[in-house]
Design a protein around this motif. Structure first.
Motif, short mmCIF file in Angstrom:
data_model
loop_
_atom_site.label_atom_id
_atom_site.label_comp_id
_atom_site.label_asym_id
_atom_site.label_seq_id
_atom_site.Cartn_x
_atom_site.Cartn_y
_atom_site.Cartn_z
N TYR A 16 5.76 -6.01 5.42
CA TYR A 16 5.39 -6.85 6.56
C TYR A 16 5.09 -8.26 6.09
O TYR A 16 4.52 -8.46 5.02
N LYS A 17 5.44 -9.22 6.90
CA LYS A 17 5.05 -10.60 6.63
C LYS A 17 3.59 -10.77 7.02
O LYS A 17 3.11 -10.15 7.97
N LYS A 18 2.89 -11.61 6.29
CA LYS A 18 1.47 -11.83 6.58
C LYS A 18 1.28 -12.38 7.98
O LYS A 18 0.30 -12.07 8.65
N LYS A 19 2.23 -13.18 8.44
CA LYS A 19 2.15 -13.73 9.80
C LYS A 19 2.16 -12.61 10.83
O LYS A 19 1.40 -12.65 11.79
N TYR A 20 3.01 -11.59 10.63
CA TYR A 20 3.06 -10.45 11.54
C TYR A 20 1.73 -9.69 11.52
O TYR A 20 1.19 -9.33 12.57
N LEU A 21 1.22 -9.42 10.32
CA LEU A 21 -0.05 -8.69 10.20
C LEU A 21 -1.18 -9.44 10.88
O LEU A 21 -1.99 -8.86 11.59
N GLY A 45 -14.25 -3.79 10.97
CA GLY A 45 -13.16 -3.48 11.89
C GLY A 45 -11.84 -4.08 11.44
O GLY A 45 -10.78 -3.45 11.61
N GLU A 46 -11.89 -5.26 10.87
CA GLU A 46 -10.67 -5.90 10.37
C GLU A 46 -10.10 -5.14 9.18
O GLU A 46 -8.90 -4.94 9.08
N ALA A 47 -10.98 -4.68 8.30
CA ALA A 47 -10.54 -3.91 7.14
C ALA A 47 -9.89 -2.61 7.60
O ALA A 47 -8.83 -2.22 7.10
N GLN A 48 -10.50 -1.95 8.57
CA GLN A 48 -9.94 -0.70 9.08
C GLN A 48 -8.59 -0.95 9.76
O GLN A 48 -7.65 -0.19 9.58
N GLN A 49 -8.52 -2.01 10.53
CA GLN A 49 -7.28 -2.33 11.24
C GLN A 49 -6.16 -2.67 10.26
O GLN A 49 -5.03 -2.19 10.42
N LEU A 50 -6.45 -3.46 9.25
CA LEU A 50 -5.43 -3.80 8.26
C LEU A 50 -4.99 -2.54 7.51
O LEU A 50 -3.79 -2.34 7.28
N GLY A 51 -5.92 -1.70 7.16
CA GLY A 51 -5.58 -0.44 6.49
C GLY A 51 -4.66 0.40 7.35
O GLY A 51 -3.68 0.99 6.85
N PHE A 52 -4.92 0.46 8.65
CA PHE A 52 -4.07 1.21 9.57
C PHE A 52 -2.67 0.60 9.63
O PHE A 52 -1.67 1.31 9.54
N LEU A 53 -2.61 -0.72 9.78
CA LEU A 53 -1.31 -1.40 9.86
C LEU A 53 -0.48 -1.19 8.59
O LEU A 53 0.74 -1.08 8.65
N LEU A 54 -1.15 -1.15 7.46
CA LEU A 54 -0.46 -0.97 6.18
C LEU A 54 -0.14 0.50 5.90
O LEU A 54 0.56 0.82 4.95
N GLY A 55 -0.68 1.40 6.72
CA GLY A 55 -0.45 2.83 6.53
C GLY A 55 -1.20 3.40 5.34
O GLY A 55 -0.74 4.34 4.70
N LEU A 56 -2.36 2.82 5.04
CA LEU A 56 -3.14 3.27 3.89
C LEU A 56 -3.92 4.54 4.23
O LEU A 56 -4.45 4.68 5.32
N SER A 57 -4.00 5.44 3.28
CA SER A 57 -4.84 6.62 3.43
C SER A 57 -6.30 6.18 3.32
O SER A 57 -6.59 5.04 2.91
N GLU A 58 -7.21 7.08 3.66
CA GLU A 58 -8.63 6.75 3.53
C GLU A 58 -8.98 6.41 2.09
O GLU A 58 -9.76 5.50 1.83
#
Length: 69
Positions: A16-21, A45-58
């Motif tokens: 993903y481009k940073k602009k999209y994220l 909340g931002e950390a959780q949202q970015l983690g979700f967008l990146l598809g990161l596991s817990e």
């Protein structure tokens, strides 16, 4: 403490481009850039949202955002 090197690697690996994220998170690209480079901090909340967008596991989120150094 945020492991910025690991987090930036995850962003790069996502394709993903940073602009999209940033847009998906409701912030400007400059704001996201500042957070990724340590000029400002991520809110929980931002950390959780970015983690979700990146598809990161817990576990991956914990390694990026809550790493003990």
């Amino acid at each position: 403490m945020i492991d910025r090197e690991r987090l930036n690697a995850q962003v790069a690996a996502s394709g993903y481009k940073k602009k999209y994220l940033a847009q998906a998170m409701g912030m400007s690209a400059a704001t996201l850039q500042n957070k990724l480079h340590g000029k400002s901090e991520f809110k929980l909340g931002e950390a959780q949202q970015l983690g979700f967008l990146l598809g990161l596991s817990e576990e991956e989120q914990a390694q990026c955002f809550w790493a003990l150094k």
